[in-house]
Scaffold this active site. Structure first.
Site, PDB file in Angstrom:
ATOM      1  N   PRO A  89       0.813  -1.223   0.000  1.00  0.00           N
ATOM      2  CA  PRO A  89       0.000   0.000   0.000  1.00  0.00           C
ATOM      3  C   PRO A  89       0.843   1.267   0.000  1.00  0.00           C
ATOM      4  CG  PRO A  89      -0.071  -1.059   2.150  1.00  0.00           C
ATOM      5  CD  PRO A  89       0.608  -2.017   1.227  1.00  0.00           C
ATOM      6  N   GLU A 116       2.267  -7.569   9.152  1.00  0.00           N
ATOM      7  CA  GLU A 116       2.307  -6.117   9.315  1.00  0.00           C
ATOM      8  C   GLU A 116       3.067  -5.420   8.195  1.00  0.00           C
ATOM      9  OE1 GLU A 116       1.348  -2.506  11.061  1.00  0.00           O
ATOM     10  OE2 GLU A 116       0.586  -4.528  11.486  1.00  0.00           O
ATOM     11  N   ARG A 154      -2.913  -9.554 -20.563  1.00  0.00           N
ATOM     12  CA  ARG A 154      -3.847  -9.239 -21.642  1.00  0.00           C
ATOM     13  C   ARG A 154      -3.218  -8.335 -22.708  1.00  0.00           C
ATOM     14  NH1 ARG A 154      -6.657  -4.615 -21.497  1.00  0.00           N
ATOM     15  NH2 ARG A 154      -8.590  -5.609 -22.189  1.00  0.00           N
ATOM     16  N   ASP A 169      -8.561   0.585 -24.998  1.00  0.00           N
ATOM     17  CA  ASP A 169      -9.035   0.492 -23.626  1.00  0.00           C
ATOM     18  C   ASP A 169      -9.007   1.829 -22.914  1.00  0.00           C
ATOM     19  OD1 ASP A 169      -9.554  -2.200 -23.631  1.00  0.00           O
ATOM     20  OD2 ASP A 169      -7.569  -2.765 -22.896  1.00  0.00           O
TER      21      ASP A 169
END
Length: 244
Positions: A89, A116, A154, A169
């Protein structure tokens, strides 16, 4: 391409890698997947891969030894240096541009964290990239690694069948994609726009470009900060602002 995924839960990937486009890519030998439980690389007699953080604090931290040994082993028989992608993150926000960059590599190693966090030496001396799939916390890096794998595979040549599809896209052009319609022409009083039934390819293309810009302006105006607009596009936006 070869993709190695280092995880404590390799079983999570079985359905994802053996379904839809990811399975097709494997079957046509555009990519090879390898999911590895990095616990097997632990030199601890109990195969521990985590420990308490120095200085105290909540949670457990992944130790460097298993992951360093795993990456070194997986890299040893490869002709090209891998991109070692740490799912975190705290990482760089993941974008289509990054997916396109990764799709040009021969070897990716994705590291799925847990607990953690990571010992900092994994970040600074092992990973080449640190990627976040959004500003939220997941139980582990597995779902993020699936997102990265899908978005990269992809894009490999021939995987989608029509390479032009990937070019059109959302985000590939910097804008969101235009609306799509199919049969029937009229459904519950809702009609397909006449212009895309006109057979005039230039008018259809102009409509698609305009709708793509309008959708981006309405939903993701932040994306326009990185797009060089033509005078015509600027005029369209000016008119939309006046019409609001």
């Amino acid at each position: 391409m070869h993709i190695d995924i280092l995880t404590l839960f390799p079983e999570m990937f079985e359905g994802v890698l053996n379904s839809s486009i990811l399975k097709k890519a494997k079957d046509m030998e555009a990519v090879q997947y390898n999911t590895i439980n990095f616990r097997s690389y632990s030199d601890n007699k109990h195969q521990k891969v985590d420990d308490y953080p120095y200085g105290g604090g909540a949670g457990m931290v992944l130790t460097p030894q298993p992951l360093f040994d795993a990456v070194e082993d997986l890299s040893s028989n490869r002709s090209s240096k891998p991109r070692v992608i740490l799912m975190s993150p705290q990482g760089e926000p993941y974008t289509q541009k990054k997916a396109e960059e990764f799709s040009r590599e021969e070897h990716l190693i994705l590291i799925c964290g847990h607990y953690e966090g990571y010992d900092e030496r994994i970040r600074t001396h092992l990973a080449t990239d640190e990627i976040s799939v959004g500003d939220y916390i997941l139980t582990g890096g597995e779902l993020g690694a699936m997102v990265v794998t899908d978005s990269v595979v992809r894009l490999l040549p021939g995987v989608l069948g029509n390479d032009h599809s990937a070019i059109q896209d959302s985000f590939s052009t910097g804008l969101l994609e235009h609306p799509h319609y199919t049969r029937p022409r009229e459904f519950r009083g809702m009609n397909v726009p006449d212009v895309i039934l006109s057979g005039d390819h230039q008018k259809i293309e102009d409509w698609r470009q305009k709708e793509s810009l309008k959708r981006t302006w309405e939903r993701r105006p932040d994306l326009l900060e990185n797009v060089v607009l033509t005078d015509k596009q600027k005029q369209w936006i000016k008119q939309w602002k006046m019409d609001k």
